[in-house]
Design a protein around this motif. Structure first.
Motif, PDB file in Angstrom:
ATOM      1  N   LEU A 273      11.113   4.635  -0.651  1.00 26.99           N
ATOM      2  CA  LEU A 273      11.078   5.751   0.294  1.00 26.99           C
ATOM      3  C   LEU A 273       9.674   6.351   0.301  1.00 26.99           C
ATOM      4  O   LEU A 273       9.436   7.473  -0.151  1.00 26.99           O
ATOM      5  N   ASN A 274       8.732   5.585   0.811  1.00 21.32           N
ATOM      6  CA  ASN A 274       7.326   5.963   0.746  1.00 21.32           C
ATOM      7  C   ASN A 274       6.858   6.656   2.015  1.00 21.32           C
ATOM      8  O   ASN A 274       7.152   6.205   3.127  1.00 21.32           O
ATOM      9  N   GLY A 275       6.082   7.723   1.827  1.00 15.58           N
ATOM     10  CA  GLY A 275       5.316   8.296   2.916  1.00 15.58           C
ATOM     11  C   GLY A 275       3.936   7.665   2.947  1.00 15.58           C
ATOM     12  O   GLY A 275       3.683   6.635   2.308  1.00 15.58           O
ATOM     13  N   SER A 276       3.025   8.283   3.667  1.00 14.41           N
ATOM     14  CA  SER A 276       1.685   7.717   3.831  1.00 14.41           C
ATOM     15  C   SER A 276       0.838   7.887   2.580  1.00 14.41           C
ATOM     16  O   SER A 276       0.887   8.929   1.916  1.00 14.41           O
ATOM     17  N   ASP A 277       0.050   6.862   2.283  1.00 10.39           N
ATOM     18  CA  ASP A 277      -1.007   7.015   1.289  1.00 10.39           C
ATOM     19  C   ASP A 277      -2.280   7.448   2.018  1.00 10.39           C
ATOM     20  O   ASP A 277      -2.262   7.716   3.231  1.00 10.39           O
ATOM     21  N   SER A 278      -3.392   7.511   1.312  1.00  9.55           N
ATOM     22  CA  SER A 278      -4.622   8.015   1.914  1.00  9.55           C
ATOM     23  C   SER A 278      -5.083   7.153   3.088  1.00  9.55           C
ATOM     24  O   SER A 278      -5.489   7.673   4.133  1.00  9.55           O
TER      25      SER A 278
ATOM     26  N   MET B  78      18.698   6.245  -3.119  1.00  4.64           N
ATOM     27  CA  MET B  78      19.340   7.057  -2.089  1.00  4.64           C
ATOM     28  C   MET B  78      20.454   6.319  -1.358  1.00  4.64           C
ATOM     29  O   MET B  78      21.500   6.889  -1.069  1.00  4.64           O
ATOM     30  N   TYR B  79      20.237   5.052  -1.061  1.00  4.27           N
ATOM     31  CA  TYR B  79      21.140   4.342  -0.156  1.00  4.27           C
ATOM     32  C   TYR B  79      22.082   3.369  -0.857  1.00  4.27           C
ATOM     33  O   TYR B  79      22.913   2.737  -0.197  1.00  4.27           O
ATOM     34  N   GLY B  80      21.983   3.247  -2.168  1.00  4.73           N
ATOM     35  CA  GLY B  80      22.775   2.261  -2.892  1.00  4.73           C
ATOM     36  C   GLY B  80      24.259   2.271  -2.565  1.00  4.73           C
ATOM     37  O   GLY B  80      24.861   1.210  -2.334  1.00  4.73           O
ATOM     38  N   PRO B  81      24.920   3.443  -2.527  1.00  3.24           N
ATOM     39  CA  PRO B  81      26.367   3.451  -2.264  1.00  3.24           C
ATOM     40  C   PRO B  81      26.764   2.947  -0.876  1.00  3.24           C
ATOM     41  O   PRO B  81      27.941   2.676  -0.641  1.00  3.24           O
TER      42      PRO B  81
ATOM     43  N   HIS C 208      12.222   5.246   5.033  1.00  7.31           N
ATOM     44  CA  HIS C 208      13.669   5.080   4.927  1.00  7.31           C
ATOM     45  C   HIS C 208      14.039   3.665   4.479  1.00  7.31           C
ATOM     46  O   HIS C 208      15.056   3.114   4.885  1.00  7.31           O
ATOM     47  N   SER C 209      13.201   3.070   3.649  1.00  4.61           N
ATOM     48  CA  SER C 209      13.507   1.791   2.997  1.00  4.61           C
ATOM     49  C   SER C 209      13.814   0.671   3.986  1.00  4.61           C
ATOM     50  O   SER C 209      14.644  -0.200   3.718  1.00  4.61           O
ATOM     51  N   ASP C 210      13.157   0.700   5.134  1.00  4.75           N
ATOM     52  CA  ASP C 210      13.297  -0.341   6.164  1.00  4.75           C
ATOM     53  C   ASP C 210      14.684  -0.386   6.787  1.00  4.75           C
ATOM     54  O   ASP C 210      15.032  -1.368   7.461  1.00  4.75           O
TER      55      ASP C 210
ATOM     56  N   LEU D 137      32.044   6.404   0.843  1.00  2.00           N
ATOM     57  CA  LEU D 137      31.257   5.426   0.092  1.00  2.00           C
ATOM     58  C   LEU D 137      30.581   6.077  -1.110  1.00  2.00           C
ATOM     59  O   LEU D 137      30.496   5.477  -2.189  1.00  2.00           O
ATOM     60  N   PHE D 138      30.106   7.294  -0.938  1.00  2.00           N
ATOM     61  CA  PHE D 138      29.426   7.970  -2.046  1.00  2.00           C
ATOM     62  C   PHE D 138      30.422   8.457  -3.093  1.00  2.00           C
ATOM     63  O   PHE D 138      30.125   8.446  -4.288  1.00  2.00           O
TER      64      PHE D 138
END
Length: 529
Positions: A454-459, A435-438, A374-376, A35-36
């Motif tokens: 692709l978010n980690g934790s905020d404060s 990251m996951y588009g393909p 991981h974008s849900d 796919l990539f």
């Protein structure tokens, strides 16, 4: 060729390549590599061949360095065109597989809960025998790809694997994921699979003298590259790390999410990303600071800054056991980390599930649920590692995003009390498509794409973890700021960046509660007694 015992120079770097592109987890699995290649690499090369000036102009802007632009001059159009043509010819089955998956997706979309048995005869031919058709409990049809079988098919192409060897004089390297390596980029381009024992023999010479001539023969180094290969070696012995024999646990931060924990009995290394060694004013630990035997390597997830094959291949001969999270066989976005490491020569790969405990000398390892980042997507192969050593407990939480703080409330009794929390706070990551588009047969609408980052934790979310797990110390790590990660992350934050603002807020919250807290950079050493 040199025939006396010598050492590998400490500035020798390796780039593992698949079809001349820098490798990461989605290029290792035969379930995802097609796919990539089909939806990313071919499109990038077609764009460059058609409009090379656009790519060259775009990369004059540093902000676009991580974008979909090939970083070669216009003069290399012919070489890129040759790679494009060869890829289209030699990887025709990749194109067919990509189309077959899209066709299967369409086939399953029409199913509304009736038996799937009649559809097996309609599965695209090249997928027959490699998929199981199933429903989830909401009666949505899906296909389970039998990834182990694909590794035994023609889609797993070891012949497309190769490695490039070079000496580096500093941290500066071009961003690797958008640009293929071309003939002439390096004189030392070896057509060997990643599992090749000659690579172990080569990198063992970082700390133990070996015979360069014998290694050259193992790796099939051509006579035309003999001088370049000989230049990788020296008679000068490297620095020898003293085994840790002190009390408690020595903790060394090697940069990003790479942390070495040692007692008299055992060594544990997380998400290895190691700097090479060369003259620099920026202090750091390097390969020479690692123990000769690394008892356990812990991988938190498959993203390229955590599962870095460039480093892992160099360490393979040192590693006793490598611990990875278990994947979800029903999600194409979640290929098996165990399979890809076993197929690339790692001999003792162990999967760990949530709340599973592995006993080790003087302590234990436990998988702790890692949600978000991981974008849900349904990606199960991600875990935080609770490391208990010498009576101390450290949670290596990587990019965990406390989307549901009550999970940590449920974990409090099991995990606590913590001596140290290590948490990434890349709170504003890229959109899903980056990251996951393909993997997607149909592109996600822009509004949805931008919302699924692709978010980690905020404060605020990091503070929720703090509230429930009550660590004695907190460290914000995995921020991608070390200069030796620029070729894979292209991240340089100033104090106005959301990631720095949010992590600074969290550090202040910790200090306001008299909890020592810092954001390590370059290197750090602690001893927990």
């Amino acid at each position: 060729m040199l025939e006396r015992p010598m050492y590998l120079k400490p500035d020798v770097a390796i780039e593992p390549l698949f079809n001349q592109w820098y490798v990461w987890w989605y290029l290792l699995s035969p379930a995802t590599a097609p796919l990539f290649v089909s939806r990313l690499h071919l499109k990038l090369m077609q764009s460059f061949v058609a409009n090379p000036d656009v790519h060259v102009a775009a990369l004059q802007n540093p902000a676009l360095m991580g974008g979909p632009f090939i970083n070669h001059p216009v003069s290399r159009v012919g070489d890129v065109k040759a790679l494009l043509d060869r890829t289209t010819k030699e990887h025709a089955d990749f194109l067919a597989y990509t189309k077959a998956l899209a066709d299967l997706e369409q086939l399953l979309a029409s199913s509304k809960g009736e038996s799937l048995e009649p559809l097996y005869a309609k599965v695209p031919d090249m997928l027959r025998g490699y998929v199981e058709l199933t429903y989830d409990l909401a009666h949505r049809a899906n296909a389970r790809i039998m990834e182990p079988l694909l590794y035994r098919s023609s889609l797993y192409k070891e012949s497309s694997q190769s490695v490039s060897l070079m000496r580096v004089t500093g941290d500066a390297r071009k961003y690797v994921f958008s640009t293929p390596r071309l003939e002439g980029d390096t004189p030392l381009w070896l057509q060997v699979p990643f599992r090749h024992e000659g690579l172990d023999a080569l990198f063992r010479m970082r700390h133990t003298p070996g015979n360069p001539g014998q290694v050259a023969e193992m790796l099939g180094v051509p006579s035309s590259a003999a001088d370049a290969f000989a230049d990788l070696f020296t008679d000068v012995a490297p620095r020898k790390p003293e085994p840790y024999t002190g009390p408690g646990v020595r903790v060394r931060y090697f940069g990003h999410a790479c942390v070495l924990m040692e007692t008299r009995e055992v060594s544990v290394l997380t998400d290895p990303v190691i700097s090479y060694e060369f003259p620099t004013e920026q202090p750091r630990f390097t390969h020479a600071d690692l123990p000769e035997k690394i008892d356990y390597v812990l991988i938190t997830h498959g993203h390229a800054d955590h599962l870095m094959m460039e480093t892992l291949i160099q360490l393979r001969h040192r590693i006793g056991t490598i611990v990875v999270p278990r994947a979800n066989a029903f999600s194409l976005a979640d290929p098996s980390l165990r399979l890809m490491l076993e197929k690339t020569g790692f001999r003792n790969v162990v999967e760990i599930d949530d709340l599973q405990e592995i006993r080790i000398p003087g302590g234990s390892l436990m998988g702790i649920p890692f949600i978000g980042e991981h974008s849900d997507l349904s990606v199960q192969a991600k875990t935080a590692h609770l490391v208990k050593l010498g009576g101390r407990a450290m949670l290596m939480a990587a990019d965990s995003n406390a989307l549901e703080p009550r999970m940590y409330e449920h974990l409090q009794e099991l995990v606590g009390p913590l001596d140290a929390l290590y948490l990434g706070m890349e709170c504003e990551g890229g959109p899903m498509s980056w990251m996951y588009g393909p993997l997607l047969s149909n592109p996600l609408p822009r509004k949805m794409d931008q919302s699924r980052r692709l978010n980690g934790s905020d404060s605020a979310r990091a503070t929720e973890i703090l509230n429930h797990l009550k660590p004695r110390e907190s460290f914000v790590y995995a921020m991608g700021q070390e200069p030796w990660l620029r070729h894979v992350m292209v991240l340089q934050y100033d104090e106005t960046a959301p990631q720095m603002i949010e992590s600074n807020k969290f550090l202040e919250v910790c200090r306001g509660r008299n909890i020592p807290a810092e954001r390590p950079f370059l290197r750090m050493e602690r001893v927990l007694e």
